[in-house]
Write a protein that holds these residues in place. Structure first.
Motif, PDB file in Angstrom:
ATOM      1  N   ASN A  85       4.826  -1.994  -3.623  1.00 50.67           N
ATOM      2  CA  ASN A  85       5.076  -1.192  -2.578  1.00 50.67           C
ATOM      3  C   ASN A  85       6.778  -1.073  -2.471  1.00 50.67           C
ATOM      4  OD1 ASN A  85       6.544  -3.461  -1.462  1.00 50.67           O
ATOM      5  ND2 ASN A  85       4.367  -3.957  -0.561  1.00 50.67           N
ATOM      6  N   GLU A  86       7.375  -0.311  -1.745  1.00 50.31           N
ATOM      7  CA  GLU A  86       8.720   0.314  -1.768  1.00 50.31           C
ATOM      8  C   GLU A  86       9.584  -1.032  -1.715  1.00 50.31           C
ATOM      9  OE1 GLU A  86       9.856   4.162   0.225  1.00 50.31           O
ATOM     10  OE2 GLU A  86       7.836   3.760   1.129  1.00 50.31           O
ATOM     11  N   LYS A 152      -2.413   5.677  -4.537  1.00 54.83           N
ATOM     12  CA  LYS A 152      -1.123   5.280  -3.900  1.00 54.83           C
ATOM     13  C   LYS A 152      -0.250   5.463  -5.142  1.00 54.83           C
ATOM     14  CE  LYS A 152       1.445   1.382  -1.831  1.00 54.83           C
ATOM     15  NZ  LYS A 152       1.419   0.000  -1.282  1.00 54.83           N
ATOM     16  N   CYS A 153       1.044   5.900  -5.034  1.00 57.51           N
ATOM     17  CA  CYS A 153       1.983   5.913  -6.008  1.00 57.51           C
ATOM     18  C   CYS A 153       3.364   5.568  -5.469  1.00 57.51           C
ATOM     19  CB  CYS A 153       2.114   7.455  -6.516  1.00 57.51           C
ATOM     20  SG  CYS A 153       3.150   7.740  -7.968  1.00 57.51           S
ATOM     21  N   VAL A 154       4.062   4.712  -6.055  1.00 58.81           N
ATOM     22  CA  VAL A 154       5.337   4.113  -5.979  1.00 58.81           C
ATOM     23  C   VAL A 154       6.174   4.314  -6.968  1.00 58.81           C
ATOM     24  CG1 VAL A 154       6.618   2.172  -5.013  1.00 58.81           C
ATOM     25  CG2 VAL A 154       4.360   2.460  -4.300  1.00 58.81           C
ATOM     26  N   GLU A 230       7.430   6.567  -1.870  1.00 60.22           N
ATOM     27  CA  GLU A 230       6.067   6.338  -2.308  1.00 60.22           C
ATOM     28  C   GLU A 230       5.346   7.413  -1.556  1.00 60.22           C
ATOM     29  OE1 GLU A 230       2.616   3.768   0.785  1.00 60.22           O
ATOM     30  OE2 GLU A 230       4.551   2.654  -0.175  1.00 60.22           O
TER      31      GLU A 230
END
Length: 305
Positions: A85-86, A152-154, A230
């Motif tokens: 995650n971020e 999901k793309c971080v 994100e």
């Protein structure tokens, strides 16, 4: 599933394909390759990174270390990381900055330390910058499937290695370019006491092209802090992670057009560099292309665990 392909060009008229397990920093003609990459591909997740080193120091007669070593460390460390995650991404960049600084001291031999110590005193007395002045850019991407149509793309990056999202009808950057092309970075540099001259930032007695970098001694001007975001992408989309050796000579529209014409990620990465070489053959470049494939519903099982 994720299909990932990487290609690298050392700055000559041929394309040298490299795998995620083997990366050489010098080609057959002796040209130095300062880019590096790392890929870790799973069924539900992928971690990919491209780094572009800059600067070096002489640690022995005719032997230089610095930018490439920092780039290789950055890219491989991310592929092995547990970033999800971020918050994880920001902590990873912070720890990586410290690790590169520690490794820099190990890379320097005792003999070169003595030489550097003398140079340090000379530069300190003249008011010039000191320390091991090399570093690396880094663009890192974490992808995880959260369902059939949701991924999901971080993204985290420093410098001018960038990430482009290509969909069926548009393309957009997911990273932030930390150069004079970014008005916010120019304002930050000026507030910190730096100046802008052409496409360079003037920092003490040096001219630098990027305002954020891993490995440099931290100053108010050159910082390691990444831009992090994100996003949610979808099956059918394509990601391009590439160093400035590509983006300085190819528009994002052209890059998007090229990858849309391919169904194989590795062939798409190679074609990007071939097309780039029609415009530039002197700068090294590394490109990673990620195809986000559709998978059957039953392949996911229980994603809540």
């Amino acid at each position: 599933m994720f299909a990932v392909g990487t290609a690298s060009d050392v700055g000559t008229k041929y394309v040298q394909q490299i795998t995620s397990r083997t990366t050489k920093n010098v080609d057959a003609t002796g040209n130095r390759m300062e880019d590096a990459h790392g890929n870790r591909v799973g069924f539900l997740y992928t971690r990919s990174a491209v780094a572009d080193g800059h600067g070096s120091i002489e640690v022995a007669p005719g032997r230089f270390i610095g930018g490439y070593e920092a780039a290789r460390l950055a890219a491989t460390q991310f592929s092995k990381s547990k970033v999800r995650n971020e918050h994880d991404m920001r902590r990873f960049f912070q720890r990586l900055q410290l690790k590169i600084r520690r490794r820099a001291r190990q890379w320097v031999t005792a003999k070169s330390r003595a030489k550097m110590a003398k140079n340090f005193q000379v530069r300190l007395a003249s008011g010039k910058s000191t320390g091991l002045n090399f570093g690396t850019t880094l663009a890192a991407v974490y992808l995880r499937r959260e369902g059939v149509s949701r991924i999901k793309c971080v993204v985290g990056n420093v410098g001018d290695t960038e990430v482009l999202l290509v969909s069926s009808n548009e393309s957009r950057k997911l990273s932030v370019k930390h150069t004079v092309d970014n008005p916010q970075e120019v304002d930050r540099i000026k507030r910190a006491g730096g100046n802008v001259s052409g496409k360079y930032f003037e920092v003490e007695d040096r001219a630098v092209q990027v305002s954020r970098s891993l490995g440099h001694l931290c100053t108010p001007v050159i910082v390691w802090n990444p831009s992090v975001g994100e996003f949610h992408v979808a099956p059918g989309d394509i990601l391009i992670i590439a160093s400035d050796g590509l983006w300085d000579h190819m528009s994002r529209e052209k890059a998007a057009q090229i990858v849309r014409g391919h169904s194989d990620a590795e062939k798409a990465a190679v074609d990007l560099l071939r097309q780039r070489n029609k415009r530039c053959v002197y700068d090294n470049a590394t490109v990673t292309v990620i195809f986000l494939r559709n998978v059957p519903w039953g392949s996911f099982g229980d994603l809540s665990r």
